[in-house]
Design a protein around this motif. Sequence first.
Motif, PDB file in Angstrom:
ATOM      1  N   SER A 173      23.637  59.458  96.827  1.00 44.83           N
ATOM      2  CA  SER A 173      24.699  60.460  96.713  1.00 44.83           C
ATOM      3  C   SER A 173      24.092  61.854  96.738  1.00 44.83           C
ATOM      4  O   SER A 173      22.951  62.066  96.303  1.00 44.83           O
ATOM      5  N   GLN A 185      30.951  60.272  95.848  1.00 45.28           N
ATOM      6  CA  GLN A 185      29.669  59.618  95.677  1.00 45.28           C
ATOM      7  C   GLN A 185      29.511  58.529  96.742  1.00 45.28           C
ATOM      8  O   GLN A 185      30.490  57.904  97.160  1.00 45.28           O
ATOM      9  N   LYS A 186      28.299  58.306  97.182  1.00 47.15           N
ATOM     10  CA  LYS A 186      28.057  57.225  98.133  1.00 47.15           C
ATOM     11  C   LYS A 186      28.040  55.907  97.357  1.00 47.15           C
ATOM     12  O   LYS A 186      27.244  55.743  96.432  1.00 47.15           O
ATOM     13  N   ASN A 238      23.497  57.032  92.844  1.00 42.89           N
ATOM     14  CA  ASN A 238      23.275  58.399  92.378  1.00 42.89           C
ATOM     15  C   ASN A 238      21.921  58.449  91.677  1.00 42.89           C
ATOM     16  O   ASN A 238      21.647  57.634  90.792  1.00 42.89           O
ATOM     17  N   SER A 283      35.271  59.744  92.493  1.00 47.34           N
ATOM     18  CA  SER A 283      34.764  58.419  92.827  1.00 47.34           C
ATOM     19  C   SER A 283      35.130  57.398  91.759  1.00 47.34           C
ATOM     20  O   SER A 283      35.499  56.257  92.069  1.00 47.34           O
TER      21      SER A 283
END
Length: 373
Positions: A57, A117-118, A168, A331
């Motif tokens: 992220s 966020q990824k 993250n 997220s």
Amino acid sequence: MQISWRIAAIGAGCAAIVPLLSAQTSPATSTEAFIVSDLSYAFYRGDEKTDCPDGRSFSLRDAYLQTRAPAERERLLKPENAAALDSAYKNDYVFGPGGKDICTDAELFATPEHPLQKPFRGPVAPGMDLDGATPGHATPGTCRHDSFTSPTGERGVDNQMYRATGCNTMWRGIGEKGRGELSGPMSVGKHPVAIVVAGVDDWQDDPHVEVLVAAVADRPPLDAKQVPMAGSSVTLSANPRYRMRVTGSIRNGVLTTDPGDFILPYNWVGASGGEYIARHVRLRLTRNKDGELSGALGGYRPIDNVIAMFRVGGPGVASTAGVDCSSLRQSLGLFADGDPDQAGKCTSVSTALNIAARPAFVYDGGKLLNGRP
């Protein structure tokens, strides 16, 4: 044999939970008490290429740079423009109209300029099955979500907190063995917690025990690692809000509880009045030969309680620690799987903690709840 609990007045109206043994109590029945020595986010490090195929992220700085046109991004990344970049993302990106900031009022910054966020995309994550749902389906009190398999092979694991934050760096850490600063242990030395297990006939198999998890009013002695020591004498908080009382059973040496609400005083960033809140919590614990407990705690945390520490920290959390609080809140809302509101939108996110506890003497209103640890 069962043990019932009653509320007894202590002093000027303070409430204390006192076990009352029935006349049929067996001499072998025990009440044992413990002081929590570890309470930390459960973490599993698999293959990052599988778990985080989209990469880590963005930090706040990198998220800001993604909002700039390529030419402007290239200009800001030149060494001679480092001061201009710092000023831009620590001020323009952190603050909005009326002086509002991205962490104190994270919900006001839910715009495309603050990317999500990824997500963690791996199939394996720590935790337990909290809802019993078929993967991809909802149950009463939950929203549809995909579950994980635990590192030990348990299916249906609910840990959407991990899905939102597992890529993250603040949680994941740096390097193959790293661990992010926010995935480390809670300060059990400053915020001590006790566990009392009553009505135990057999730590191998017992169909009914009663478990009390409560905040401790005083500070236990700590070892060199700032962890409460075995054999500590502590007194429970008289505040009923900070007590979770649940029933459970022991099968094949594993104590599993029914769900309950787990609320503890927890002062974020040195401020007063903070709380750690988890709903529908289950404990899964084993007791070793030294009488210590270890295992897992799983439950659902209200989204705004998850980011409460960032709200208290204010803009400094963003500008100094590089946390995009708006991205995190968005997220968590996207992956939330518990406690739907009237519109059917879930407001809490499943999570998993490691928990361990050492034998202790635990008092409640002057009464010792257990025998010798």
